[in-house]
Enzyme design. Structure first.
Site, PDB file in Angstrom:
ATOM      1  N   HIS A 156       0.637  -0.909  -0.019  1.00  0.00           N
ATOM      2  CA  HIS A 156       0.208  -0.035  -0.484  1.00  0.00           C
ATOM      3  C   HIS A 156       1.119   1.134  -0.169  1.00  0.00           C
ATOM      4  O   HIS A 156       0.392   2.237   0.868  1.00  0.00           O
ATOM      5  CB  HIS A 156      -1.170   0.194   1.542  1.00  0.00           C
ATOM      6  CG  HIS A 156      -1.891  -1.329   1.785  1.00  0.00           C
ATOM      7  ND1 HIS A 156      -2.592  -1.730   0.497  1.00  0.00           N
ATOM      8  CD2 HIS A 156      -1.156  -2.516   1.964  1.00  0.00           C
ATOM      9  CE1 HIS A 156      -2.848  -2.655   1.346  1.00  0.00           C
ATOM     10  NE2 HIS A 156      -2.075  -3.024   1.960  1.00  0.00           N
ATOM     11  N   SER A 275      15.001  19.965 -16.743  1.00  0.00           N
ATOM     12  CA  SER A 275      14.228  20.424 -16.801  1.00  0.00           C
ATOM     13  C   SER A 275      14.293  21.665 -17.923  1.00  0.00           C
ATOM     14  O   SER A 275      15.525  22.306 -18.155  1.00  0.00           O
ATOM     15  CB  SER A 275      13.027  21.592 -15.295  1.00  0.00           C
ATOM     16  OG  SER A 275      12.343  22.418 -15.698  1.00  0.00           O
ATOM     17  N   LYS A 281      16.828  19.718 -11.807  1.00  0.00           N
ATOM     18  CA  LYS A 281      15.906  18.866 -11.549  1.00  0.00           C
ATOM     19  C   LYS A 281      16.859  17.656 -13.106  1.00  0.00           C
ATOM     20  O   LYS A 281      17.408  18.264 -14.106  1.00  0.00           O
ATOM     21  CB  LYS A 281      14.510  18.939 -12.973  1.00  0.00           C
ATOM     22  CG  LYS A 281      13.726  20.527 -11.697  1.00  0.00           C
ATOM     23  CD  LYS A 281      13.293  19.493 -10.962  1.00  0.00           C
ATOM     24  CE  LYS A 281      12.025  18.706 -12.018  1.00  0.00           C
ATOM     25  NZ  LYS A 281      10.860  17.764 -10.692  1.00  0.00           N
ATOM     26  N   GLU A 288       9.350   7.153 -17.350  1.00  0.00           N
ATOM     27  CA  GLU A 288       7.416   7.463 -16.681  1.00  0.00           C
ATOM     28  C   GLU A 288       7.194   7.158 -18.417  1.00  0.00           C
ATOM     29  O   GLU A 288       5.812   7.264 -19.015  1.00  0.00           O
ATOM     30  CB  GLU A 288       7.755   9.170 -16.819  1.00  0.00           C
ATOM     31  CG  GLU A 288       7.689   9.445 -15.776  1.00  0.00           C
ATOM     32  CD  GLU A 288       8.062  10.794 -15.457  1.00  0.00           C
ATOM     33  OE1 GLU A 288       8.527  12.017 -16.106  1.00  0.00           O
ATOM     34  OE2 GLU A 288       8.547  11.606 -14.288  1.00  0.00           O
TER      35      GLU A 288
END
Ligand code: ARG
Length: 489
Positions: A156, A275, A281, A288
Site C-alpha cells: 500500500h 527541466s 532537476k 515515465e
C-alpha cells in the site's frame, strides 16, 4: 508504371481499381513491413508450383528472376496497387509478361497476406523475446551486486518489511521470465502456415502445403483452409503477451520513479532528463515513458479485439486494419524493454540511504511478532503485543515500550518469552532480512538460490531462442538455394 497505367493494372480490372476510395482501401504504405515476407512467400509458392508441375519450369524461373529484381529495387519502387501483394504481382507481370500472372495460381491474397503477417511477426516476436532476455540479464547482474543492500519494502506504498535491492529486482526478473514464456508460446502458434488455403475454400490444384511451410520455416500447416485464411487470434495472443509484459514494465517503472523521488535510486544521466527552466532537476522521464507504453499496448490489444470481434467467416477487409496494431505494439514494447534494461544496468542504489530508511515506520514489527511466536506464543497474541507497542510508540518502539505492551496484553514481562538480545536483533533491519531465509525470501542465502535458478532459466530460454532463429535461418537458406538453382544461367 505510371499511376494511370496502374489504374488499368494487370491485376485489378478497371472497375475495381480506382475511384475516390482508392487511397482509403490501400494498405500499400503500411505493407512495407511485409514487403520482404511477401517476396519470400512468392518464392516458396513458385518453387512449389514448379515442383508440382503446376507451372512450367521456365516460367517459374522467369518469375523467380523477376522477384529478385523486385526485391533489389525495394518497396519504394513498386507500382501503385491496392496492397503489396498486388503491387509485387504487377511488377512481376511487367517484367515477365502475361505468364507472370501464373504466380498467383492456386492461392489468393487471403492466404498470402495471412502468411506474410505470420512470417514477419515471428521475427518481431523473437526480437521481443531477445529484449526480455537482455532485461532479465540486467536485472540479474544488478541483483547480484546488491544482495546485501537492505532497503524498505512496501505494501500500500507504506513501509512494510525490510528487504534487499536484490530481492526486489529478482521479483521483476521472475515476472519478466513469465513474459518471455508467453511470447515464446505466442511464437509457436504464430509460426504455422496458412499458405495453400487460397481464398478460404482450398484449390483444385495439387498443391503441397507442407513443402511451402517447410521452405518458409513454419513449424506446421494450419489444418482447415477456412480457419487458415481467417484466423487472427495469433495477433491477439501476441499483442496480449506484449501488453502483459508492458504492464510488468510499467510497475517497475513506477517503482523506480518513486524510488528516485526518495533518493533510493540514482538513474544515470543517459536515462534521465532535466527541466528546461529548473537547472537542478534530474527527472526519470525514460521510466515515465515506459509507464505510458503500457497504455499504448493495452490500446493495441483493445483495438485488435474490437476489430476482430464478431467478424463473420471467412475473409473481411476489416482484417487489414487489425495488422498495424501488432506492428505498433511490438515496436513500442520492445523499445521500452531495452530502455528499462539500460536504465537498470546503469542505475546506482545508495546503500546508506536505503539502509537507514529500511527501518522506517516500524518495519521490523512483524519480525518482533515472529520472535515471540517462535518462543511459543500464538502468533495472533504476539501480533497484539506488537500492535499495542506500535500504538504507544512514535516510530519503532524501544524495549521498555515493548515490555509495557506485553504487560498490558499478557500480564507478564516480554522477557519471560524472549531474551533482550533476541528482541534487539529482531528490531534491526539487517538481521530482520537475514532471518527471513524461507525459499524465495530476501535473506542473502535464499536470494543466492534464486539467482542460480533464474540464471539457469535465462540460459535455457537463450537456447530456445537460438533454436528458433536457427530453424528460420536454415529454412531461408533452403529457399535461397531452390531459387538459385532455377535462376542461374
Ligand atoms: N491488404 C489486404 C489485407 O491486409 C490483403 C488481402 C486482400 N484480400 C481481399 N480479399 N481483398 O488484408
Amino acid at each position: 508504371m505510371s499511376e494511370e497505367g496502374a489504374d488499368e493494372g494487370v491485376v485489378r480490372r478497371d472497375r475495381f481499381s480506382g475511384g475516390p476510395a482508392r487511397a482509403f482501401m490501400s494498405s500499400l504504405a503500411a505493407d512495407e513491413r511485409i514487403f520482404a515476407a511477401d517476396v519470400a512467400v512468392d518464392r516458396a509458392h513458385v518453387v512449389m508450383l514448379d515442383e508440382r508441375g503446376i507451372v512450367e519450369s521456365d516460367v517459374a524461373a522467369e518469375i523467380l528472376a523477376a522477384l529478385d529484381a523486385v526485391e533489389s529495387e525495394g518497396h519504394a519502387a513498386l507500382p501503385a496497387g491496392e496492397d503489396v501483394h498486388e503491387a509485387i504481382e504487377t511488377a512481376v507481370v511487367e517484367r515477365v509478361g502475361p505468364d507472370g500472372g501464373k504466380m498467383h495460381t492456386a492461392r489468393s491474397r487471403n492466404d498470402e497476406v495471412a502468411t506474410c503477417i505470420r512470417h514477419r511477426l515471428r521475427e518481431d516476436l523473437l526480437s521481443a523475446v531477445e529484449a526480455t532476455l537482455a532485461l532479465r540479464e540486467s536485472l540479474l547482474a544488478a541483483a547480484e551486486a546488491e544482495v546485501e543492500t537492505v532497503m524498505p519494502g512496501y505494501t500500500h506504498l507504506q513501509p512494510a518489511q525490510p528487504t534487499t535491492v536484490a530481492h526486489y529486482l529478482l521479483s521483476y526478473e521472475a515476472a519478466v521470465a513469465r513474459d518471455t514464456a508467453r511470447l515464446l508460446d505466442a511464437y509457436d502458434r504464430t509460426n504455422q502456415s496458412p499458405l495453400g488455403a487460397a481464398a478460404f475454400a482450398g484449390t483444385p490444384f495439387d498443391v503441397d502445403r507442407e513443402r511451402t511451410a517447410e521452405l518458409l520455416g513454419f513449424d506446421g500447416v494450419l489444418r482447415n483452409s477456412m480457419d487458415a485464411s481467417s484466423a487472427r487470434d495469433f495477433l491477439i495472443e501476441s499483442v496480449s503477451a506484449l501488453a502483459t509484459h508492458a504492464t510488468t514494465l510499467s510497475g517497475l517503472a513506477e517503482d523506480v520513479v518513486i524510488f528516485a523521488n526518495k533518493g533510493f535510486v540514482e538513474l544515470s544521466d543517459d536515462y534521465s532528463s532535466t527541466s528546461s527552466i529548473m537547472p537542478q532537476k534530474v527527472n526519470p522521464d525514460t521510466l515515465e515513458l515506459v509507464r505510458a507504453t503500457a497504455g499504448d499496448a493495452a490500446s493495441g490489444l483493445s483495438g485488435l479485439l474490437t476489430t476482430l470481434k464478431g467478424l463473420p467467416r471467412a475473409y473481411n477487409r476489416d482484417l487489414q486494419r487489425a495488422t498495424p496494431h501488432a506492428w505498433e505494439t511490438v515496436d513500442a514494447v520492445s523499445e521500452a524493454t531495452a530502455v528499462v534494461a539500460g536504465a537498470v544496468s546503469s542505475a546506482d542504489w545508495p546503500a546508506e540511504t536505503l539502509e537507514s530508511a529500511a527501518g522506517d515506520g516500524f518495519s521490523t514489527a512483524t519480525g518482533v511478532a515472529d520472535a515471540l511466536a517462535m518462543a511459543g506464543l500464538p502468533f495472533r497474541t504476539a501480533h497484539e503485543v506488537v500492535a499495542a507497542a506500535a500504538e504507544r510508540a512514535d516510530g519503532t518502539p524501544d524495549l521498555a515500550t515493548l515490555d509495557a505492551s506485553a504487560d498490558e496484553v499478557l500480564d507478564a514481562s516480554l522477557f519471560e518469552y524472549v531474551s533482550r538480545a533476541d528482541v534487539q536483533r529482531a528490531l534491526d533491519p539487517v538481521h530482520s532480512v537475514e532471518s527471513r531465509d524461507s525459499p524465495g525470501g530476501p535473506a542473502p542465502a535464499a536470494v543466492a538460490a534464486q539467482l542460480d535458478e533464474a540464471g539457469a532459466d535465462v540460459d535455457a530460454d537463450r537456447t530456445t531462442l537460438a533454436d528458433r532463429r536457427e530453424a528460420l535461418d536454415s529454412a531461408a537458406e533452403r529457399l535461397a538455394t531452390e531459387v538459385e538453382v532455377r535462376t542461374r544461367d
